[in-house]
Design an enzyme around this catalytic site. Structure first.
Site, short mmCIF file in Angstrom:
data_model
loop_
_atom_site.label_atom_id
_atom_site.label_comp_id
_atom_site.label_asym_id
_atom_site.label_seq_id
_atom_site.Cartn_x
_atom_site.Cartn_y
_atom_site.Cartn_z
N GLY A 138 -7.89 1.73 -11.39
CA GLY A 138 -8.66 2.35 -10.32
C GLY A 138 -10.04 1.81 -10.10
N PRO A 166 -5.90 -2.05 -14.84
CA PRO A 166 -6.50 -2.49 -13.58
C PRO A 166 -5.51 -3.28 -12.74
CG PRO A 166 -7.25 -3.89 -15.38
CD PRO A 166 -6.37 -2.83 -15.99
N ARG A 187 -3.68 -2.52 4.96
CA ARG A 187 -4.74 -1.65 4.45
C ARG A 187 -5.62 -1.01 5.53
NH1 ARG A 187 -8.46 -2.99 1.82
NH2 ARG A 187 -8.64 -1.15 0.56
N CYS A 201 2.99 -4.28 18.03
CA CYS A 201 2.97 -3.27 19.09
C CYS A 201 2.66 -1.90 18.50
CB CYS A 201 4.30 -3.27 19.82
SG CYS A 201 4.64 -4.90 20.50
C1 LIG Z 1 -1.60 1.75 -8.97
C2 LIG Z 1 -1.81 2.12 -10.40
C3 LIG Z 1 -2.76 1.44 -11.16
C4 LIG Z 1 -3.67 0.39 -10.61
O1 LIG Z 1 -4.61 0.91 -9.72
P1 LIG Z 1 -5.78 -0.03 -9.18
O2 LIG Z 1 -6.57 0.84 -8.29
O3 LIG Z 1 -5.14 -1.16 -8.46
O4 LIG Z 1 -6.55 -0.49 -10.37
C5 LIG Z 1 -2.85 1.79 -12.50
N1 LIG Z 1 -2.07 2.75 -13.05
C6 LIG Z 1 -1.14 3.41 -12.33
C7 LIG Z 1 -0.31 4.44 -12.99
C8 LIG Z 1 -0.98 3.13 -10.98
O5 LIG Z 1 -0.08 3.80 -10.27
#
Ligand SMILES: *Cc1c(COP(=O)(O)O)cnc(C)c1O
Length: 428
Positions: free
Chosen positions: A239, A287, A325, A355
């Site tokens: 995250g 990550p 995105r 479209c």
């Molecule tokens: C998507 C996800 C991540 C990675 O998230 P990022 O924001 O790309 O770092 C890590 N752990 C789990 C369980 C996820 O679903």
């Protein structure tokens, strides 16, 4: 930091002129910097070195075989969310015993495959999933390693579609019920081995406080589980956000508040290490975006321009099928001309050929007054870019290229029209 910069009026990725790639491969094409990915992985490793920490790259951010192979060569583990991702990791030379498997709806064939491949751990999201894994492991005569994803009720201050750690989300088990669920596993599911605890509060977090809050909140439970179940690891999820807007930005999406203290790998590590080190438990981090997001740009060509009553539009040859995105969660990408412009900025919408009114890459953006035929680079396209691409509007999937110093290679050939329809057939 990323490896894209102007040199002598041309945009380079490492030591390769991006115009050369566009000329040779055509557009749209995703261009990845090997150096950026390797550097960012090393930064995570070095920053977390005081802990017994392991990186499990979140495959869904970008799952190209060459990228997975690069991660594997650098010793990364993998966080996967499907049997398909596990297959990809193995196919790319990754080690299945370094895979953690997340996701709310794992199917029986996926669970069997993961058990056969001896993955490191299932990160489970519900009691019914745990019971299903217990049943399948029993049939196979094995013990399945499991952790449960705890939902700590921490607001990640990110877009609502990528927040996962509040009680309104489908993810994980509520923090108020997690101890009960572990007790149930221990009492009623003999084919499971409780191996750890997992959490993941959202994506594109730009401040460190929610990570700290979540760690502080879940810490007492980890301590308890270390005593009760002798758990081996705590996964604190992924995250970590990246910087999407830098020098050419104008107008941020509404949800993006001003964050004077944008999170970095270092500030993330520094704020968590003092909390985690005394525990002495193995820490997994997952990550995705932070490892590949800033490591790629998508090259696209300006096809037409149109001056309307209220707006100027630049039409490009990439659409929401290539990068979804902006349409999906107001994602913001800088857009730079590959050939540098001086002082001819205008305000325009950069829109694709699809479209749908949602098919834009930028709106009301201050941008160089590029002309049809010119190539643009949509920056920070490495994460949730190609991996979310589709062939909507019957547009074949884009090509992908990996740059390494002054060399570059195609890591995905552009899809042909024949390949696009290869699995379709007429009824008998
Ligand atoms: C998507 C996800 C991540 C990675 O998230 P990022 O924001 O790309 O770092 C890590 N752990 C789990 C369980 C996820 O679903």
């Amino acid at each position: 930091m990323h490896s894209f910069a102007y040199k002598n009026g041309s945009l380079y990725c490492e030591d390769v002129n991006m115009a050369d790639i566009a000329a040779a491969v055509g557009t749209p094409v995703f261009v990845y910097s090997k150096k950026t990915i390797a550097d960012d992985l090393a930064d995570f490793r070095n920053a977390m070195a005081p802990l017994n920490a392991h990186v499990a790259y979140a495959v869904k951010a970008c799952s190209n075989k060459a990228i997975l192979n690069l991660m594997a060569q650098q010793g990364a583990g993998f966080d996967i969310v499907s049997g398909g991702e596990l297959w990809r990791v193995i196919n790319a030379g990754g080690d299945p015993t370094l895979c953690t498997y997340a996701g709310v709806a794992k199917t029986e064939p996926e669970i069997r495959y993961a058990l056969e491949q001896n993955i490191y751990c299932f990160n489970c999201e519900s009691e019914n999933e745990l019971r299903e894994i217990n049943r399948i492991a029993g049939e196979m005569g094995v013990k399945a390693p499991v952790a449960v994803r705890v939902n700590p009720h921490v607001d990640a201050h990110t877009h609502k579609y990528i927040t996962t750690g509040t009680n309104e989300n489908k993810f994980g088990v509520d923090i108020t019920r997690i101890e009960e669920v572990y007790a149930t596993i221990a009492a009623e599911m003999p084919n499971l081995h409780i191996k750890g605890l997992q959490m993941h509060i959202g994506s594109q977090l730009t401040e460190k406080q929610p990570f700290v809050d979540a760690v502080v909140k879940v810490m007492p439970i980890v301590k308890k589980f270390m005593e009760l179940y002798n758990i081996e690891f705590w996964s604190i999820g992924g995250g970590i956000g990246i910087v999407y807007d830098g020098c050419l930005e104008s107008g941020k999406p509404e949800w993006w508040e001003a964050h004077p203290e944008q999170i970095t790998i270092q500030s993330y590590a520094e704020s968590l290490i003092p909390l985690l080190k005394p525990l002495g438990i193995k820490i997994l981090i997952e990550p995705g975006r932070r490892l590949v997001g800033n490591a790629a740009a998508m090259l696209t060509t300006c096809i037409y321009e149109k001056k309307g009553e209220a707006k100027t539009f630049k039409m490009i040859d990439a659409g929401m099928n290539d990068i979804i995105r902006p349409a999906l969660y107001e994602g913001y990408h800088e857009i730079w001309p590959v050939k540098e412009h001086q002082g001819d900025d205008i305000v325009a919408d950069i829109v694709g050929p699809i479209c749908e009114s949602g098919d834009f890459q930028a709106q009301n953006r201050r941008i160089a007054d590029v002309k049809p035929g010119e190539v643009l680079a949509e920056m920070s396209a490495g994460a949730y870019g190609f991996s979310m691409a589709s062939t909507y509007n019957s547009r074949p999937l884009a090509a992908e290229v990996l740059v390494d110093g002054d060399k570059w290679s195609i890591i995905r050939r552009r899809q042909t029209l024949e390949q696009m329809v290869a699995d379709e057939c007429l009824p008998e």
